[in-house]
Design an enzyme around this catalytic site. Structure first.
Site, PDB file in Angstrom:
ATOM      1  CG  ASP A  89     -29.223  29.627  16.337  1.00  0.00           C
ATOM      2  OD1 ASP A  89     -28.634  30.590  16.856  1.00  0.00           O
ATOM      3  OD2 ASP A  89     -29.761  29.692  15.217  1.00  0.00           O
ATOM      4  CG  ASP A  91     -31.089  35.737  16.018  1.00  0.00           C
ATOM      5  OD1 ASP A  91     -32.021  35.905  16.826  1.00  0.00           O
ATOM      6  OD2 ASP A  91     -30.102  36.484  15.962  1.00  0.00           O
ATOM      7  NE  ARG A 134     -24.981  42.261  10.484  1.00  0.00           N
ATOM      8  CZ  ARG A 134     -25.751  41.190  10.600  1.00  0.00           C
ATOM      9  NH1 ARG A 134     -25.278  40.114  11.217  1.00  0.00           N
ATOM     10  NH2 ARG A 134     -26.963  41.176  10.116  1.00  0.00           N
ATOM     11  CB  SER A 178     -28.185  33.456  20.737  1.00  0.00           C
ATOM     12  OG  SER A 178     -28.400  34.444  19.756  1.00  0.00           O
ATOM     13  N   GLY A 179     -25.544  34.199  19.133  1.00  0.00           N
ATOM     14  CA  GLY A 179     -24.671  35.323  18.847  1.00  0.00           C
ATOM     15  C   GLY A 179     -25.424  36.630  18.950  1.00  0.00           C
ATOM     16  CE  LYS A 227     -24.752  30.536  17.933  1.00  0.00           C
ATOM     17  NZ  LYS A 227     -25.790  30.286  16.903  1.00  0.00           N
TER      18      LYS A 227
END
Length: 295
Positions: A89, A91, A134, A178-179, A227
């Site tokens: 991952d 972040d 967001r 990663s997202g 993921k």
């Protein structure tokens, strides 16, 4: 992300059936309003690239002694030592920060995004809806992303560079899943010597004038369960015998399933999420522990 707002924000989704190659690390393909016209948002490289290793903030006051998985079992250790692929991952794992939060703050919407996140914690929402909501709060332009990358280089977690060097020395393939966004992850991958084709992440889309259009919903990481899908695809294509996933969140834990990761290692050095940590095969707070175990 977990949570659901009482007032739903309509997400911005830009769909495309075109295939975008991961082999062009500095080019972000975008869709214009004309479905037959494709534009490219170019992320200009900045020299020198300063990717800093910094000391992470204490994740929380939870004592590691509350967990019974801070020491690996013999089986876990054997899988880790023999892994021919390791997926990280980004972040709060490879990097100390949450990329989208940092970008939002840079664009003047940090408080709004933080407040949305806080309100969202009462329920659950599909990842793609949460991501779109967001982003819609600040709609980052191409020039803002370029400026952000130049003025706020990513901060990598202590020990991660050394760990990746050790894995590569053992001929293990390393992936970033990663997202977050490719445009912000590629400088990190470049610094760590990870090829761009080993990045599985989301892609911001821009118009011909650099205006924000949305994100590519064809990326597997753009939606819930993404993921896990990415890890299964990696496993299927390369036929790895032992694959390990390392991260801090529930989406990383999801990657440990039949056909996916054989092992999930929870990294709690930045954010310690107790529900995730408790279900991990191995909980670590320092990457040095993983380095030492390879010797």
């Amino acid at each position: 992300m977990a949570g659901l707002m009482s007032a739903r924000i309509n997400p911005i989704h830009i769909a495309s059936n075109r295939h975008y190659s991961n082999l062009s690390p500095l080019i972000s393909p975008c869709l214009t309003k004309n479905p037959n016209k494709l534009s490219f948002g170019i992320i200009k490289p900045h020299e020198p690239l300063l990717v800093m290793a910094a000391s992470p903030k204490s994740p929380n006051t939870t004592s590691p002694t509350r967990f019974d998985n801070t020491l690996p079992t013999k089986e876990v250790l054997q899988i880790w030592k023999n892994a021919d692929a390791v997926c990280f991952d980004v972040d709060s794992t490879v990097c100390l920060d949450e990329g989208i939060d940092e970008l939002a703050e840079f664009c003047g919407a940090g408080k709004a995004v933080a407040e949305w996140t806080a309100r969202a914690m009462s329920g659950s929402v599909p990842f793609e809806d949460a991501l779109a909501a967001r982003l819609s709060l600040f709609n980052p332009s191409l020039s803002q992303v370029n400026d952000f990358l130049h003025k706020r280089p990513p901060r990598i977690s202590p020990g991660i560079a050394e760990l990746i060097m050790e894995l590569k020395a053992k001929k293990s393939d390393v992936y970033l899943i990663s997202g977050g966004f490719r445009q912000m992850i590629k400088p990190v991958a470049l610094q760590l010597g990870i090829p761009p084709e080993n990045i599985f992440a989301n892609r911001l889309l821009f118009g011909t004038s650099g205006e924000f259009l949305g994100f590519d919903i064809n990326e597997p990481t753009s939606r819930s369960g993404g993921k896990a899908t990415a890890v299964r695809n990696i496993r299927e294509v390369h036929k790895y015998k032992a694959l390990v996933m390392i991260g801090d969140g529930a989406t990383d834990l999801e990657a440990r399933q039949p056909g996916g990761a054989d092992l999930f290692i929870c990294y709690g050095g930045v954010q310690l999420r107790e529900a995730v940590a408790a279900k991990a095969d191995w909980l670590v707070f320092h990457f040095q522990d993983l380095i030492n175990s390879l010797e």
